[in-house]
Design a protein around this motif. Structure first.
Motif, PDB file in Angstrom:
ATOM      1  N   THR A  86      46.864 117.624  64.797  1.00  0.00           N
ATOM      2  CA  THR A  86      46.599 118.722  65.730  1.00  0.00           C
ATOM      3  C   THR A  86      47.296 118.455  67.060  1.00  0.00           C
ATOM      4  OG1 THR A  86      44.477 119.204  64.711  1.00  0.00           O
ATOM      5  CG2 THR A  86      44.806 119.972  66.970  1.00  0.00           C
ATOM      6  N   ALA A  87      48.252 119.313  67.405  1.00  0.00           N
ATOM      7  CA  ALA A  87      49.038 119.141  68.626  1.00  0.00           C
ATOM      8  C   ALA A  87      49.965 120.338  68.791  1.00  0.00           C
ATOM      9  CB  ALA A  87      49.871 117.847  68.556  1.00  0.00           C
ATOM     10  N   PHE A  88      50.672 120.335  69.904  1.00  0.00           N
ATOM     11  CA  PHE A  88      51.708 121.319  70.206  1.00  0.00           C
ATOM     12  C   PHE A  88      53.047 120.638  69.942  1.00  0.00           C
ATOM     13  CE2 PHE A  88      53.252 125.128  71.779  1.00  0.00           C
ATOM     14  CZ  PHE A  88      53.986 125.038  72.952  1.00  0.00           C
ATOM     15  N   TYR A  89      53.866 121.221  69.062  1.00  0.00           N
ATOM     16  CA  TYR A  89      55.132 120.601  68.680  1.00  0.00           C
ATOM     17  C   TYR A  89      56.294 121.374  69.295  1.00  0.00           C
ATOM     18  CZ  TYR A  89      52.492 117.816  65.393  1.00  0.00           C
ATOM     19  OH  TYR A  89      51.588 116.921  64.831  1.00  0.00           O
ATOM     20  N   LEU A  90      57.140 120.642  69.992  1.00  0.00           N
ATOM     21  CA  LEU A  90      58.286 121.245  70.667  1.00  0.00           C
ATOM     22  C   LEU A  90      59.584 120.721  70.087  1.00  0.00           C
ATOM     23  CD1 LEU A  90      56.923 120.965  74.290  1.00  0.00           C
ATOM     24  CD2 LEU A  90      57.691 123.099  73.260  1.00  0.00           C
ATOM     25  N   CYS A  91      60.485 121.640  69.800  1.00  0.00           N
ATOM     26  CA  CYS A  91      61.829 121.303  69.360  1.00  0.00           C
ATOM     27  C   CYS A  91      62.779 121.512  70.528  1.00  0.00           C
ATOM     28  CB  CYS A  91      62.227 122.204  68.194  1.00  0.00           C
ATOM     29  SG  CYS A  91      63.902 121.958  67.575  1.00  0.00           S
ATOM     30  N   ALA A  92      63.800 120.697  70.629  1.00  0.00           N
ATOM     31  CA  ALA A  92      64.763 120.832  71.712  1.00  0.00           C
ATOM     32  C   ALA A  92      66.162 120.515  71.203  1.00  0.00           C
ATOM     33  CB  ALA A  92      64.404 119.903  72.872  1.00  0.00           C
ATOM     34  N   SER A  93      67.154 120.984  71.935  1.00  0.00           N
ATOM     35  CA  SER A  93      68.532 120.630  71.604  1.00  0.00           C
ATOM     36  C   SER A  93      69.280 120.335  72.891  1.00  0.00           C
ATOM     37  CB  SER A  93      69.228 121.751  70.828  1.00  0.00           C
ATOM     38  OG  SER A  93      69.487 122.864  71.657  1.00  0.00           O
ATOM     39  N   PRO A 101      70.964 119.030  80.313  1.00  0.00           N
ATOM     40  CA  PRO A 101      69.531 119.225  80.067  1.00  0.00           C
ATOM     41  C   PRO A 101      69.231 119.522  78.608  1.00  0.00           C
ATOM     42  CG  PRO A 101      70.478 121.201  81.018  1.00  0.00           C
ATOM     43  CD  PRO A 101      71.581 120.159  81.029  1.00  0.00           C
ATOM     44  N   GLN A 102      68.008 119.232  78.223  1.00  0.00           N
ATOM     45  CA  GLN A 102      67.527 119.674  76.926  1.00  0.00           C
ATOM     46  C   GLN A 102      67.002 121.102  77.056  1.00  0.00           C
ATOM     47  OE1 GLN A 102      64.854 117.004  74.946  1.00  0.00           O
ATOM     48  NE2 GLN A 102      66.305 115.312  74.967  1.00  0.00           N
ATOM     49  N   HIS A 103      67.219 121.872  75.999  1.00  0.00           N
ATOM     50  CA  HIS A 103      66.721 123.250  75.937  1.00  0.00           C
ATOM     51  C   HIS A 103      65.609 123.276  74.898  1.00  0.00           C
ATOM     52  CE1 HIS A 103      70.238 125.022  78.137  1.00  0.00           C
ATOM     53  NE2 HIS A 103      70.722 123.852  77.800  1.00  0.00           N
ATOM     54  N   PHE A 104      64.453 123.819  75.270  1.00  0.00           N
ATOM     55  CA  PHE A 104      63.290 123.772  74.405  1.00  0.00           C
ATOM     56  C   PHE A 104      63.022 125.114  73.740  1.00  0.00           C
ATOM     57  CE2 PHE A 104      61.398 119.644  75.202  1.00  0.00           C
ATOM     58  CZ  PHE A 104      62.023 119.247  76.368  1.00  0.00           C
ATOM     59  N   GLY A 105      62.422 125.033  72.531  1.00  0.00           N
ATOM     60  CA  GLY A 105      61.879 126.221  71.885  1.00  0.00           C
ATOM     61  C   GLY A 105      60.500 126.524  72.440  1.00  0.00           C
ATOM     62  N   ASP A 106      59.887 127.594  71.928  1.00  0.00           N
ATOM     63  CA  ASP A 106      58.571 128.034  72.406  1.00  0.00           C
ATOM     64  C   ASP A 106      57.418 127.226  71.835  1.00  0.00           C
ATOM     65  OD1 ASP A 106      59.513 131.519  72.589  1.00  0.00           O
ATOM     66  OD2 ASP A 106      59.279 130.039  74.187  1.00  0.00           O
ATOM     67  N   GLY A 107      57.699 126.368  70.861  1.00  0.00           N
ATOM     68  CA  GLY A 107      56.665 125.487  70.343  1.00  0.00           C
ATOM     69  C   GLY A 107      55.896 126.061  69.167  1.00  0.00           C
ATOM     70  N   THR A 108      55.305 125.149  68.397  1.00  0.00           N
ATOM     71  CA  THR A 108      54.393 125.496  67.305  1.00  0.00           C
ATOM     72  C   THR A 108      53.093 124.755  67.537  1.00  0.00           C
ATOM     73  OG1 THR A 108      56.116 125.884  65.644  1.00  0.00           O
ATOM     74  CG2 THR A 108      53.927 125.288  64.829  1.00  0.00           C
ATOM     75  N   ARG A 109      51.999 125.492  67.495  1.00  0.00           N
ATOM     76  CA  ARG A 109      50.680 124.862  67.667  1.00  0.00           C
ATOM     77  C   ARG A 109      50.088 124.655  66.284  1.00  0.00           C
ATOM     78  NH1 ARG A 109      48.185 123.810  72.090  1.00  0.00           N
ATOM     79  NH2 ARG A 109      49.519 125.200  73.308  1.00  0.00           N
ATOM     80  N   LEU A 110      49.882 123.393  65.931  1.00  0.00           N
ATOM     81  CA  LEU A 110      49.372 123.029  64.601  1.00  0.00           C
ATOM     82  C   LEU A 110      47.925 122.598  64.706  1.00  0.00           C
ATOM     83  CD1 LEU A 110      49.812 122.357  61.575  1.00  0.00           C
ATOM     84  CD2 LEU A 110      50.659 120.117  62.295  1.00  0.00           C
ATOM     85  N   SER A 111      47.104 123.129  63.821  1.00  0.00           N
ATOM     86  CA  SER A 111      45.688 122.771  63.790  1.00  0.00           C
ATOM     87  C   SER A 111      45.256 122.452  62.365  1.00  0.00           C
ATOM     88  CB  SER A 111      44.830 123.931  64.313  1.00  0.00           C
ATOM     89  OG  SER A 111      45.220 124.303  65.612  1.00  0.00           O
ATOM     90  N   ILE A 112      44.195 121.680  62.251  1.00  0.00           N
ATOM     91  CA  ILE A 112      43.641 121.350  60.935  1.00  0.00           C
ATOM     92  C   ILE A 112      42.529 122.329  60.597  1.00  0.00           C
ATOM     93  CG2 ILE A 112      42.371 119.658  59.594  1.00  0.00           C
ATOM     94  CD1 ILE A 112      43.692 117.483  61.059  1.00  0.00           C
ATOM     95  N   LEU A 113      42.532 122.817  59.352  1.00  0.00           N
ATOM     96  CA  LEU A 113      41.459 123.700  58.909  1.00  0.00           C
ATOM     97  C   LEU A 113      40.244 122.887  58.517  1.00  0.00           C
ATOM     98  CD1 LEU A 113      43.170 126.455  56.754  1.00  0.00           C
ATOM     99  CD2 LEU A 113      41.958 126.719  58.922  1.00  0.00           C
TER     100      LEU A 113
ATOM    101  N   GLU B  39      54.514 125.744  82.148  1.00  0.00           N
ATOM    102  CA  GLU B  39      53.283 126.500  82.331  1.00  0.00           C
ATOM    103  C   GLU B  39      52.430 126.367  81.080  1.00  0.00           C
ATOM    104  OE1 GLU B  39      54.444 130.412  83.544  1.00  0.00           O
ATOM    105  OE2 GLU B  39      55.435 129.671  85.338  1.00  0.00           O
ATOM    106  N   LEU B  40      51.161 126.640  81.207  1.00  0.00           N
ATOM    107  CA  LEU B  40      50.203 126.397  80.132  1.00  0.00           C
ATOM    108  C   LEU B  40      50.608 127.107  78.842  1.00  0.00           C
ATOM    109  CD1 LEU B  40      47.538 124.935  79.642  1.00  0.00           C
ATOM    110  CD2 LEU B  40      46.360 127.075  80.162  1.00  0.00           C
ATOM    111  N   GLY B  41      50.768 126.341  77.764  1.00  0.00           N
ATOM    112  CA  GLY B  41      51.099 126.904  76.467  1.00  0.00           C
ATOM    113  C   GLY B  41      52.528 127.357  76.301  1.00  0.00           C
ATOM    114  N   LYS B  42      53.360 127.060  77.305  1.00  0.00           N
ATOM    115  CA  LYS B  42      54.755 127.507  77.252  1.00  0.00           C
ATOM    116  C   LYS B  42      55.719 126.331  77.064  1.00  0.00           C
ATOM    117  CE  LYS B  42      53.830 131.884  78.363  1.00  0.00           C
ATOM    118  NZ  LYS B  42      54.142 132.386  79.702  1.00  0.00           N
TER     119      LYS B  42
END
Lengths: 113, 112
Positions: A86-93, A101-113, B39-42
């Motif tokens: 469970t975490a927020f996963y960020l990809c960058a290039s 600089p690194q450029h980041f994506g908007d992220g994926t929030r993964l959780s356990i059911l 920013e939060l969640g971004k």
């Protein structure tokens, strides 16, 4: 940045299941990265890739796997061996010169059911 | 190994005041120092960067200073506004290197 697309935005994992997070970039960058961010914490490097068909472990690679078959794509698989996914996963290039600089994506929030 | 230390971890200022965040890096070969705002969640977004051939760079209310001898660099935000509230990360990298080393982040609160 519009040049990096992560999907899905939210993902739920069941016990014993592997899940794959997608990351695609159209910036023509050689280097790509995966980070994990826990609530209120900084960025921890999971894996990075300098070039197609090559990738290196970061600081917290256990329980994760990646592939880099195309320059544009760097998917991350969270395996069942990762007991606390469970975490927020960020990809960058990044362009390969190092002093860019690194450029980041908007992220994926993964959780356990 | 390479390390970037960032202070403070939390900073609270009144609207209109200045905010300063400081970072120290360990690898003397580092020559590129970006700052990101999240920013939060971004996603983290680049707000300013500096290369080792200059000592200071300014962009409107934001400035960054670099002291290569002491291996310190700092972010200065003047006339802070509530929308400046976010987490700020400093980072360091070097030409030919593929890893960017990030600081742990500073959570900035700007009180209206």
């Amino acid at each position: 940045d519009g040049g990096i697309t992560q999907s899905p935005k939210y993902l739920f994992r069941k016990e014993g299941q592997n899940v794959t997070l997608s990351c695609e970039q159209n910036l023509n960058h050689d280097a790509m990265y995966w980070y994990r961010q826990d609530p209120g914490q900084g960025l921890r490097l999971i894996y990075y890739s300098q070039i197609v068909n090559d990738f290196q472990k970061g600081d917290i690679a256990e329980g994760y796997s990646v592939s880099r078959e195309k320059k544009e794509s760097f998917p991350l698989t969270v395996t069942s061996a990762q007991k606390n996914p469970t975490a927020f996963y960020l990809c960058a290039s990044r362009a390969d010169s190092g002093n860019q600089p690194q450029h980041f994506g908007d992220g994926t929030r993964l959780s356990i059911l | 190994g390479e390390n970037v230390e960032q202070h403070p971890s939390t900073l609270s200022v009144q609207e209109g005041d200045s905010a300063v965040i400081k970072c120290t890096y360990s690898d003397s070969a580092s020559n590129y120092f970006p700052w990101y705002k999240q920013e939060l969640g971004k996603r983290p977004q680049l707000i300013i960067d500096i290369r080792s051939n200059v000592g200071e760079k300014k962009d409107q209310r934001i400035a960054v200073t670099l002291n290569k001898t002491a291996k310190h660099f700092s972010l200065h935000i003047t006339e802070t506004q509530p929308e400046d509230s976010a987490v700020y990360f400093c980072a360091a990298s070097l030409t030919g290197g593929f890893k960017t080393i990030f600081g742990a982040g500073t959570r900035l609160f700007v009180k209206a």
